[in-house]
Design a protein around this motif. Structure first.
Motif, PDB file in Angstrom:
ATOM      1  N   VAL A   1       2.470 -79.832  14.378  1.00  0.00           N
ATOM      2  CA  VAL A   1       2.717 -80.851  15.400  1.00  0.00           C
ATOM      3  C   VAL A   1       3.919 -81.699  14.968  1.00  0.00           C
ATOM      4  O   VAL A   1       3.843 -82.425  13.982  1.00  0.00           O
ATOM      5  N   GLU A   2       5.011 -81.588  15.694  1.00  0.00           N
ATOM      6  CA  GLU A   2       6.212 -82.361  15.386  1.00  0.00           C
ATOM      7  C   GLU A   2       6.290 -83.656  16.183  1.00  0.00           C
ATOM      8  O   GLU A   2       6.846 -84.641  15.722  1.00  0.00           O
ATOM      9  N   GLU A   3       5.715 -83.632  17.370  1.00  0.00           N
ATOM     10  CA  GLU A   3       5.803 -84.816  18.229  1.00  0.00           C
ATOM     11  C   GLU A   3       4.624 -84.817  19.183  1.00  0.00           C
ATOM     12  O   GLU A   3       4.169 -83.758  19.649  1.00  0.00           O
ATOM     13  N   MET A   4       4.094 -86.016  19.456  1.00  0.00           N
ATOM     14  CA  MET A   4       2.996 -86.170  20.405  1.00  0.00           C
ATOM     15  C   MET A   4       3.325 -87.285  21.377  1.00  0.00           C
ATOM     16  O   MET A   4       3.916 -88.294  21.010  1.00  0.00           O
ATOM     17  N   GLY A   5       2.939 -87.085  22.609  1.00  0.00           N
ATOM     18  CA  GLY A   5       3.111 -88.110  23.624  1.00  0.00           C
ATOM     19  C   GLY A   5       1.975 -88.027  24.615  1.00  0.00           C
ATOM     20  O   GLY A   5       1.117 -87.146  24.537  1.00  0.00           O
ATOM     21  N   LEU A   6       1.972 -88.927  25.575  1.00  0.00           N
ATOM     22  CA  LEU A   6       0.932 -88.886  26.596  1.00  0.00           C
ATOM     23  C   LEU A   6       1.120 -87.705  27.540  1.00  0.00           C
ATOM     24  O   LEU A   6       0.159 -87.253  28.157  1.00  0.00           O
ATOM     25  N   ARG A   7       2.344 -87.190  27.640  1.00  0.00           N
ATOM     26  CA  ARG A   7       2.599 -86.100  28.570  1.00  0.00           C
ATOM     27  C   ARG A   7       2.603 -84.719  27.916  1.00  0.00           C
ATOM     28  O   ARG A   7       2.157 -83.742  28.510  1.00  0.00           O
ATOM     29  N   ARG A   8       3.083 -84.615  26.673  1.00  0.00           N
ATOM     30  CA  ARG A   8       3.246 -83.297  26.079  1.00  0.00           C
ATOM     31  C   ARG A   8       3.032 -83.350  24.571  1.00  0.00           C
ATOM     32  O   ARG A   8       3.068 -84.404  23.945  1.00  0.00           O
ATOM     33  N   THR A   9       2.811 -82.161  24.008  1.00  0.00           N
ATOM     34  CA  THR A   9       2.719 -81.973  22.559  1.00  0.00           C
ATOM     35  C   THR A   9       3.778 -80.946  22.158  1.00  0.00           C
ATOM     36  O   THR A   9       3.920 -79.906  22.805  1.00  0.00           O
ATOM     37  N   ILE A  10       4.529 -81.234  21.096  1.00  0.00           N
ATOM     38  CA  ILE A  10       5.596 -80.344  20.641  1.00  0.00           C
ATOM     39  C   ILE A  10       5.189 -79.720  19.308  1.00  0.00           C
ATOM     40  O   ILE A  10       4.868 -80.428  18.350  1.00  0.00           O
ATOM     41  N   LEU A  11       5.179 -78.381  19.263  1.00  0.00           N
ATOM     42  CA  LEU A  11       4.817 -77.622  18.063  1.00  0.00           C
ATOM     43  C   LEU A  11       6.019 -76.829  17.570  1.00  0.00           C
ATOM     44  O   LEU A  11       6.871 -76.403  18.356  1.00  0.00           O
ATOM     45  N   ARG A  12       6.058 -76.604  16.251  1.00  0.00           N
ATOM     46  CA  ARG A  12       7.033 -75.692  15.654  1.00  0.00           C
ATOM     47  C   ARG A  12       6.259 -74.631  14.880  1.00  0.00           C
ATOM     48  O   ARG A  12       5.497 -74.948  13.966  1.00  0.00           O
ATOM     49  N   ASP A  13       6.443 -73.346  15.233  1.00  0.00           N
ATOM     50  CA  ASP A  13       5.672 -72.285  14.601  1.00  0.00           C
ATOM     51  C   ASP A  13       6.353 -71.789  13.321  1.00  0.00           C
ATOM     52  O   ASP A  13       7.374 -72.331  12.885  1.00  0.00           O
ATOM     53  N   PHE A  14       5.770 -70.743  12.700  1.00  0.00           N
ATOM     54  CA  PHE A  14       6.289 -70.217  11.438  1.00  0.00           C
ATOM     55  C   PHE A  14       7.712 -69.685  11.570  1.00  0.00           C
ATOM     56  O   PHE A  14       8.473 -69.663  10.607  1.00  0.00           O
ATOM     57  N   ASP A  15       8.083 -69.212  12.764  1.00  0.00           N
ATOM     58  CA  ASP A  15       9.431 -68.695  12.984  1.00  0.00           C
ATOM     59  C   ASP A  15      10.448 -69.800  13.218  1.00  0.00           C
ATOM     60  O   ASP A  15      11.634 -69.517  13.382  1.00  0.00           O
ATOM     61  N   GLY A  16       9.979 -71.053  13.276  1.00  0.00           N
ATOM     62  CA  GLY A  16      10.879 -72.160  13.545  1.00  0.00           C
ATOM     63  C   GLY A  16      11.078 -72.439  15.021  1.00  0.00           C
ATOM     64  O   GLY A  16      11.852 -73.321  15.390  1.00  0.00           O
ATOM     65  N   THR A  17      10.387 -71.689  15.876  1.00  0.00           N
ATOM     66  CA  THR A  17      10.501 -71.892  17.318  1.00  0.00           C
ATOM     67  C   THR A  17       9.754 -73.152  17.739  1.00  0.00           C
ATOM     68  O   THR A  17       8.617 -73.367  17.319  1.00  0.00           O
ATOM     69  N   VAL A  18      10.377 -73.967  18.566  1.00  0.00           N
ATOM     70  CA  VAL A  18       9.768 -75.207  19.050  1.00  0.00           C
ATOM     71  C   VAL A  18       9.139 -74.953  20.417  1.00  0.00           C
ATOM     72  O   VAL A  18       9.785 -74.420  21.322  1.00  0.00           O
ATOM     73  N   HIS A  19       7.868 -75.327  20.557  1.00  0.00           N
ATOM     74  CA  HIS A  19       7.129 -75.145  21.801  1.00  0.00           C
ATOM     75  C   HIS A  19       6.749 -76.512  22.368  1.00  0.00           C
ATOM     76  O   HIS A  19       6.170 -77.344  21.659  1.00  0.00           O
ATOM     77  N   SER A  20       7.061 -76.735  23.640  1.00  0.00           N
ATOM     78  CA  SER A  20       6.690 -77.968  24.335  1.00  0.00           C
ATOM     79  C   SER A  20       5.543 -77.636  25.283  1.00  0.00           C
ATOM     80  O   SER A  20       5.718 -76.855  26.228  1.00  0.00           O
ATOM     81  N   ILE A  21       4.371 -78.228  25.036  1.00  0.00           N
ATOM     82  CA  ILE A  21       3.154 -77.866  25.760  1.00  0.00           C
ATOM     83  C   ILE A  21       2.643 -79.071  26.542  1.00  0.00           C
ATOM     84  O   ILE A  21       2.328 -80.108  25.938  1.00  0.00           O
TER      85      ILE A  21
END
Length: 306
Positions: free
Chosen positions: A146-166
């Protein structure tokens, strides 16, 4: 309305409305810096009282998560307040603007239901402390830090370094791999001909030696040990090892544990099996003792010249 085409009009506006606009901007900037400074302190004090029995690492994660959300929300509120306070100085009728925004807001609300769902889901994620910044989680089928959290979304960075905005509304199940502690859950396979009592004693010894190693000692919460014979597989017997580690340290610990177990098995002559198939052409099916040689026979066979 001020006549902007005359020099006197501009000067008069600056001397009256311009000073007010400047004061509003200064107040907004001051509130921003106060927010950035005092909110983390207040959050830290409140969380420390609430989680006084939790490890410092857990308290720090919780503080960073809440501070980030509160500061971002506060900045938005300050910006909106400053804008609606400045607009009247330019002759904008706020009452009419608010009425118009209300009508527009109702229209947008019907098309922004997913946004409202995101915000509500984000509030519950924070209140229930499901995960924090720095945790390794799996949400919406995606695993990452978990790199960033907000009321609207959660941002993850996986083992490959890819950033996912959920979007938070898509998070139905949140799996946290690093909350309070992590776990070593490891299966080691050995050949059917091995003495299981000896194998279990060797594995437990390796785990104990690693837990006492100064380089790795701080990573352990409990010393890993053999839990049970977990499975009788096609090629070997699976032995399950369980133990607890500090958050996020289980992968490094398991990698080192595999390395040490492999080296010790090699020195002890314990065989780690691999998938293989035996085919018999028209011969009588051999007895179990003939299919799987005893350790003594295996040692004699290894000693024979090629």
């Amino acid at each position: 309305m001020i006549d902007w085409l005359t020099t006197h009009g501009v000067i008069d506006w600056l001397m009256t409305h311009g000073i007010r606009v400047l004061v509003i901007i200064i107040v907004a900037v001051a509130l921003y810096f106060l927010l950035r400074h005092f909110v983390p302190l207040l959050v830290k004090r409140a969380v420390a009282r609430q989680m006084k029995r939790q490890p410092k690492r857990e308290i720090k994660k919780r503080c960073e998560t809440l501070s980030s959300v509160f500061v971002k929300t506060g900045i938005v509120i300050i910006a909106i307040f400053a804008i609606f306070t400045i607009l009247p100085e330019f002759g904008v009728n706020i009452a009419a603007a608010l009425a118009g925004l209300g009508i527009v807001g109702i229209a947008i609300g019907f098309g922004a239901q997913s946004l409202i769902k995101d915000l509500i889901a984000g509030i519950f994620i924070l209140l229930e402390n499901q995960y924090r910044i720095g945790d390794w989680v799996k949400v919406a089928g995606i695993a990452g830090s978990v790199e960033e959290m907000g009321l609207r979304r959660t941002i993850l960075r996986d083992f490959d370094g890819t950033v996912h905005s959920i979007p938070n509304s898509e998070i139905k199940t949140a799996s946290n791999f690093t909350k309070r502690y992590s776990r070593v859950n490891l299966n080691i396979s050995v050949a059917y001909g091995e003495d299981l009592d000896h194998v279990i004693e060797v594995i437990n010894r390796v785990c104990q030696e690693m837990a006492e190693d100064p380089k790795w000692k701080a990573d352990f919460v409990t010393t890993p040990k053999v839990l049970r014979v977990d499975n009788l597989g096609d090629s070997g017997i699976d032995i399950k090892i369980l133990g607890d580690t500090k958050p996020s340290r289980q992968w490094d610990v398991m990698g080192e544990l595999r390395l040490r177990i492999k080296r010790t098995f090699d020195s002890e002559g314990i065989e780690i099996p691999w998938p293989h198939t035996k085919v018999y052409f028209g011969n009588a099916f051999p007895r179990i003792g003939e299919i799987q040689p005893t350790p003594e026979k295996s040692a004699e066979r290894k000693a024979e010249p090629p």
